[in-house]
Design a protein around this motif. Sequence first.
Motif, PDB file in Angstrom:
ATOM      1  N   ALA A 161     -12.816 -75.746 -38.655  1.00 31.48           N
ATOM      2  CA  ALA A 161     -12.486 -76.918 -37.837  1.00 31.48           C
ATOM      3  C   ALA A 161     -12.047 -76.497 -36.438  1.00 31.48           C
ATOM      4  N   LEU A 162     -11.247 -75.447 -36.339  1.00 34.65           N
ATOM      5  CA  LEU A 162     -10.822 -74.967 -35.021  1.00 34.65           C
ATOM      6  C   LEU A 162     -12.019 -74.500 -34.196  1.00 34.65           C
ATOM      7  N   ARG A 163     -12.912 -73.768 -34.820  1.00 32.62           N
ATOM      8  CA  ARG A 163     -14.101 -73.293 -34.095  1.00 32.62           C
ATOM      9  C   ARG A 163     -15.017 -74.457 -33.732  1.00 32.62           C
ATOM     10  N   GLY A 164     -15.201 -75.369 -34.671  1.00 32.62           N
ATOM     11  CA  GLY A 164     -16.130 -76.480 -34.464  1.00 32.62           C
ATOM     12  C   GLY A 164     -15.658 -77.492 -33.436  1.00 32.62           C
ATOM     13  N   GLN A 165     -14.361 -77.599 -33.218  1.00 30.75           N
ATOM     14  CA  GLN A 165     -13.842 -78.588 -32.285  1.00 30.75           C
ATOM     15  C   GLN A 165     -13.490 -77.990 -30.933  1.00 30.75           C
ATOM     16  N   GLY A 166     -13.971 -76.771 -30.668  1.00 34.49           N
ATOM     17  CA  GLY A 166     -13.811 -76.198 -29.347  1.00 34.49           C
ATOM     18  C   GLY A 166     -12.518 -75.436 -29.108  1.00 34.49           C
ATOM     19  N   TYR A 167     -11.974 -74.848 -30.138  1.00 35.59           N
ATOM     20  CA  TYR A 167     -10.755 -74.050 -29.991  1.00 35.59           C
ATOM     21  C   TYR A 167     -11.014 -72.617 -30.466  1.00 35.59           C
ATOM     22  N   PRO A 168     -11.934 -71.891 -29.820  1.00 36.68           N
ATOM     23  CA  PRO A 168     -12.265 -70.555 -30.320  1.00 36.68           C
ATOM     24  C   PRO A 168     -11.091 -69.575 -30.239  1.00 36.68           C
ATOM     25  N   GLU A 169     -10.254 -69.707 -29.205  1.00 33.51           N
ATOM     26  CA  GLU A 169      -9.105 -68.801 -29.094  1.00 33.51           C
ATOM     27  C   GLU A 169      -8.115 -69.043 -30.227  1.00 33.51           C
ATOM     28  N   ALA A 197      -8.849 -70.305 -33.124  1.00 34.67           N
ATOM     29  CA  ALA A 197      -9.488 -69.837 -34.350  1.00 34.67           C
ATOM     30  C   ALA A 197      -9.366 -68.329 -34.478  1.00 34.67           C
ATOM     31  N   LEU A 198      -9.533 -67.626 -33.362  1.00 34.42           N
ATOM     32  CA  LEU A 198      -9.406 -66.172 -33.375  1.00 34.42           C
ATOM     33  C   LEU A 198      -7.975 -65.747 -33.714  1.00 34.42           C
ATOM     34  N   CYS A 199      -6.984 -66.413 -33.122  1.00 33.30           N
ATOM     35  CA  CYS A 199      -5.580 -66.124 -33.451  1.00 33.30           C
ATOM     36  C   CYS A 199      -5.298 -66.396 -34.920  1.00 33.30           C
ATOM     37  N   PHE A 200      -5.794 -67.521 -35.424  1.00 34.29           N
ATOM     38  CA  PHE A 200      -5.591 -67.888 -36.822  1.00 34.29           C
ATOM     39  C   PHE A 200      -6.202 -66.839 -37.745  1.00 34.29           C
ATOM     40  N   ARG A 201      -7.402 -66.383 -37.398  1.00 28.39           N
ATOM     41  CA  ARG A 201      -8.070 -65.364 -38.200  1.00 28.39           C
ATOM     42  C   ARG A 201      -7.272 -64.061 -38.190  1.00 28.39           C
ATOM     43  N   LEU A 202      -6.787 -63.668 -37.029  1.00 29.30           N
ATOM     44  CA  LEU A 202      -5.988 -62.444 -36.919  1.00 29.30           C
ATOM     45  C   LEU A 202      -4.717 -62.556 -37.762  1.00 29.30           C
ATOM     46  N   ILE A 203      -4.066 -63.700 -37.718  1.00 29.37           N
ATOM     47  CA  ILE A 203      -2.839 -63.921 -38.487  1.00 29.37           C
ATOM     48  C   ILE A 203      -3.113 -63.824 -39.988  1.00 29.37           C
ATOM     49  N   THR A 204      -4.190 -64.466 -40.446  1.00 32.77           N
ATOM     50  CA  THR A 204      -4.474 -64.471 -41.881  1.00 32.77           C
ATOM     51  C   THR A 204      -4.936 -63.122 -42.395  1.00 32.77           C
ATOM     52  N   GLN A 205      -5.547 -62.305 -41.538  1.00 33.05           N
ATOM     53  CA  GLN A 205      -6.052 -61.011 -42.000  1.00 33.05           C
ATOM     54  C   GLN A 205      -5.049 -59.872 -41.846  1.00 33.05           C
ATOM     55  N   THR A 206      -4.083 -60.024 -40.940  1.00 31.53           N
ATOM     56  CA  THR A 206      -3.146 -58.927 -40.708  1.00 31.53           C
ATOM     57  C   THR A 206      -1.696 -59.291 -41.008  1.00 31.53           C
ATOM     58  N   ALA A 207      -1.410 -60.564 -41.228  1.00 31.99           N
ATOM     59  CA  ALA A 207      -0.050 -61.057 -41.470  1.00 31.99           C
ATOM     60  C   ALA A 207       0.855 -60.824 -40.268  1.00 31.99           C
ATOM     61  N   GLU A 246      -1.158 -64.114 -30.339  1.00 29.24           N
ATOM     62  CA  GLU A 246      -1.415 -64.688 -29.016  1.00 29.24           C
ATOM     63  C   GLU A 246      -1.394 -63.597 -27.950  1.00 29.24           C
ATOM     64  N   ARG A 247      -0.404 -62.713 -27.998  1.00 24.97           N
ATOM     65  CA  ARG A 247      -0.329 -61.626 -27.017  1.00 24.97           C
ATOM     66  C   ARG A 247      -1.537 -60.708 -27.123  1.00 24.97           C
ATOM     67  N   LYS A 248      -1.978 -60.411 -28.348  1.00 19.04           N
ATOM     68  CA  LYS A 248      -3.146 -59.560 -28.556  1.00 19.04           C
ATOM     69  C   LYS A 248      -4.379 -60.215 -27.947  1.00 19.04           C
ATOM     70  N   LEU A 249      -4.534 -61.510 -28.156  1.00 13.37           N
ATOM     71  CA  LEU A 249      -5.681 -62.233 -27.603  1.00 13.37           C
ATOM     72  C   LEU A 249      -5.639 -62.222 -26.080  1.00 13.37           C
TER      73      LEU A 249
END
Length: 101
Positions: free
Chosen positions: A53-61, A63-73, A80-83
């Motif tokens: 939903a984040l990617r599909g509605q135009g929030y790629p950043e 979505a990327l932060c969310f993915r990083l959080i879920t994969q690395t805790a 956000e700082r990493k991005l």
Amino acid sequence: MSKAILSAIFESAVVRDPAESNPIPNLRGLLRVPVSESKAAMTREQIQGLYQALRGQGYPESALCFRLITQTACRPGEAERKLLLQKRVSYLDDTEGVPTS
């Protein structure tokens, strides 16, 4: 503090005479750690749905932060700082169109 450490402290107090007895052995069975079940806040399907939903509605950043959080805790602020750092580095590395003379 562990039961063994507390017992050792009380045994020392008994030897030095400020305490009459060690109360820790009498607590056997009274100090039980409650059994808890690990409960995920979101199911795998919910996580995937939110990411899509984040990617599909135009929030790629996001979505990327969310993915990083879920994969690395990592923490949200760390993601956000990493991005932001990655965006700055890619901007600095982008030499396309820069004259080389």
